[in-house]
Scaffold this motif. Structure first.
Motif, PDB file in Angstrom:
ATOM      1  N   ASN A 222      49.193  41.863  34.105  1.00 56.61           N
ATOM      2  CA  ASN A 222      49.249  40.890  33.015  1.00 56.61           C
ATOM      3  C   ASN A 222      48.070  39.938  33.119  1.00 56.61           C
ATOM      4  O   ASN A 222      47.243  40.061  34.027  1.00 56.61           O
ATOM      5  CB  ASN A 222      50.577  40.121  33.034  1.00 56.61           C
ATOM      6  N   TYR A 223      47.999  39.018  32.190  1.00 59.73           N
ATOM      7  CA  TYR A 223      46.936  38.003  32.251  1.00 59.73           C
ATOM      8  C   TYR A 223      47.520  36.646  31.882  1.00 59.73           C
ATOM      9  O   TYR A 223      48.572  36.551  31.245  1.00 59.73           O
ATOM     10  CB  TYR A 223      45.771  38.352  31.315  1.00 59.73           C
ATOM     11  N   TRP A 230      40.355  32.689  32.479  1.00 64.80           N
ATOM     12  CA  TRP A 230      41.604  33.459  32.502  1.00 64.80           C
ATOM     13  C   TRP A 230      41.743  34.174  33.837  1.00 64.80           C
ATOM     14  O   TRP A 230      40.784  34.269  34.609  1.00 64.80           O
ATOM     15  CB  TRP A 230      41.666  34.426  31.323  1.00 64.80           C
ATOM     16  N   ASN A 231      42.948  34.666  34.104  1.00 66.47           N
ATOM     17  CA  ASN A 231      43.268  35.335  35.369  1.00 66.47           C
ATOM     18  C   ASN A 231      43.928  36.674  35.068  1.00 66.47           C
ATOM     19  O   ASN A 231      44.687  36.796  34.116  1.00 66.47           O
ATOM     20  CB  ASN A 231      44.244  34.494  36.201  1.00 66.47           C
ATOM     21  N   TYR A 232      43.627  37.660  35.923  1.00 59.67           N
ATOM     22  CA  TYR A 232      44.267  38.978  35.861  1.00 59.67           C
ATOM     23  C   TYR A 232      45.186  39.122  37.062  1.00 59.67           C
ATOM     24  O   TYR A 232      44.804  38.785  38.190  1.00 59.67           O
ATOM     25  CB  TYR A 232      43.206  40.088  35.878  1.00 59.67           C
ATOM     26  N   ARG A 238      44.700  40.317  42.488  1.00 60.10           N
ATOM     27  CA  ARG A 238      44.538  39.245  41.496  1.00 60.10           C
ATOM     28  C   ARG A 238      43.057  38.996  41.307  1.00 60.10           C
ATOM     29  O   ARG A 238      42.273  39.110  42.249  1.00 60.10           O
ATOM     30  CB  ARG A 238      45.207  37.959  41.971  1.00 60.10           C
ATOM     31  N   ASN A 240      40.943  35.860  39.710  1.00 64.38           N
ATOM     32  CA  ASN A 240      41.127  34.533  39.132  1.00 64.38           C
ATOM     33  C   ASN A 240      39.814  33.962  38.624  1.00 64.38           C
ATOM     34  O   ASN A 240      38.735  34.431  38.984  1.00 64.38           O
ATOM     35  CB  ASN A 240      41.724  33.584  40.175  1.00 64.38           C
ATOM     36  N   LEU A 253      41.603  40.118  25.609  1.00 67.48           N
ATOM     37  CA  LEU A 253      42.172  39.987  26.962  1.00 67.48           C
ATOM     38  C   LEU A 253      43.126  41.134  27.275  1.00 67.48           C
ATOM     39  O   LEU A 253      43.239  41.537  28.443  1.00 67.48           O
ATOM     40  CB  LEU A 253      42.875  38.639  27.143  1.00 67.48           C
ATOM     41  N   SER A 257      42.240  43.390  30.419  1.00 67.76           N
ATOM     42  CA  SER A 257      43.269  43.595  31.456  1.00 67.76           C
ATOM     43  C   SER A 257      43.473  45.082  31.743  1.00 67.76           C
ATOM     44  O   SER A 257      43.646  45.480  32.895  1.00 67.76           O
ATOM     45  CB  SER A 257      44.594  42.964  31.012  1.00 67.76           C
TER      46      SER A 257
END
Length: 428
Positions: A222-223, A230-232, A238, A240, A253, A257
């Protein structure tokens, strides 16, 4: 018979051979020629299907992997101006000579097996990439998945981006039918990634039935993000503090992702550092996907040709800030859900410049005009004009738009390609 010596001659021959059957479903003929070519990849293969978002996902994967120092090959389609755009090796377009050699190789083993233009060119580009000493091959699937010519290759990672209604005549009229077709690129024991937030049950069921390793958005990856970054999050990785992809738009996104999930799957074979991911996403380019051109008035190119893509384009237009008037240069194939496209974006358009496209499958400008007038609210407050070509429609929009207005060129690839070609000829 002597084979053509140049790429334009080859393409003309292939178009002439199959003037009648544009699409011929089934993989038996393609598989037979593939075996005679002894076509095989010695590197990891990532295959990407989906209604919308597959080109963006492929471009992001290529950009990140090139940044990380890998020799990446890409098959992407269709092309805008030059056929060579369909094949890239290490970030460079394949040369005419490379493509002619690949066409010669397919023709030499084809025998009396009949191949469509798409099947022949797909086999040639797959052959070219398989011989290019790659570290990774990224293959975009055309129509559907299960019966697409690209699917004669077994992928190590398969991605399905979004599943929506398109190509109804071939794939069926429901998301469940289309989801099953897309899931046809999944392989037993291999990663099968789906970045559609609401995947059709048919896709999930097929992945489970064949024993694929299914990665679902929201469950396996997810993101999250704010305005700056943004972060995956994946199963075991992870990433970041990522910058937003340079490809603009609401669904990027989801696409990014999916690309990062594929890299997570391949992290042993193709390790990629955090900085390579950041830089790769920031520098990725893909023509015709919410592409905002420099200069005034603002010109946006987008190959949105189904309601799902048109709704995303409409959302992106809404996020752009104020423009007094928005002109649309629009052309479409006859077999598309034209009413659905117009409905999805009509509220954002003040002036319609409608073009007949250079294809027997195209809807005429007058057909499009009738649909706009029937679908758009308050049609008497909008202008609707008809043109013989996208170039003429665009010239008209440019002549009428003020410098603070915007022109959105959308619909079929041929609409965007026609405007790109016209702009290129005026720039030179």
């Amino acid at each position: 018979m002597t084979t053509p010596a140049t790429l334009p001659e080859w393409l003309a021959l292939l178009e002439a051979r199959h003037a009648e059957t544009v699409i011929n479903m089934g993989l038996d003929r393609v598989r037979a020629v593939k075996e005679r070519l002894q076509l095989a990849f010695t590197c990891p293969v990532i295959m990407v299907a989906g209604t919308n978002g597959k080109g963006s996902t492929c471009a992001m994967l290529e950009s990140v992997l090139l940044r990380a120092g890998y020799r990446a090959g890409l098959y992407i389609k269709p092309h805008f101006l030059d056929f060579n755009e369909r094949a890239r090796v290490n970030g460079e377009l394949a040369s005419d000579a490379m493509l002619v050699d690949a066409f010669d190789a397919v023709e030499a083993v084809r025998g009396d097996t009949s191949l469509t233009y798409f099947e022949f060119t797909t086999l040639a580009i797959l052959h070219l990439l398989s011989k290019a000493n790659l570290d990774v091959a990224i293959l975009e699937v055309g129509l559907g998945g299960r019966l697409d010519a690209v699917n004669v290759v077994d992928a190590d990672v398969s991605i399905v981006t979004s599943v929506d209604i398109d190509h109804v005549d071939y794939l069926g009229g429901t998301r469940e039918q289309i989801g099953f077709e897309k899931a046809g690129i999944f392989r037993p024991g291999k990663a099968a990634i789906c970045s559609d937030p609401v995947p059709p049950q048919s896709l999930v069921d097929h992945a489970n039935a064949i024993g694929a390793d299914l990665w679902l958005m929201g469950r396996d990856f997810n993101y999250s993000g704010d305005k700056q970054q943004w972060n995956y999050g994946g199963r075991s990785m992870r990433r970041n503090a990522l910058a937003y992809p340079s490809l603009r738009g609401a669904n990027q996104l989801l696409n990014a992702s999916a690309a990062l999930a594929a890299l997570e799957v391949l992290r042993i074979e193709l390790p990629v550092g955090a900085q390579d991911v950041r830089t790769g996403l920031v520098t990725v380019e893909l023509p015709g996907r919410f592409q905002v051109l420099p200069g005034r008035p603002t010109v946006i190119l987008d190959v949105a040709h189904n309601p799902h893509a048109a709704a995303a384009l409409n959302q992106n237009l809404g996020n752009m800030g104020y423009h007094p008037y928005t002109f649309a240069v629009f052309g479409s194939m006859h077999d598309k859900d034209i009413d659905g496209v117009i409905k999805a974006i009509g509220g954002s358009i003040d002036h319609w410049c409608l073009a007949t496209l250079p294809s027997p499958r195209a809807a005429s400008g007058s057909e499009l005009a009738a649909k706009v007038q029937a679908t758009v609210p308050d049609p008497h407050e909008k202008t609707v004009n008809i043109f013989d070509t996208p170039a003429q429609a665009f010239a008209n929009a440019m002549s009428r738009a003020g410098e603070n207005d915007r022109i959105v060129v959308f619909g079929s690839f041929l609409t965007v390609a026609g405007v790109m070609a016209a702009r290129k000829s005026t720039l030179h």
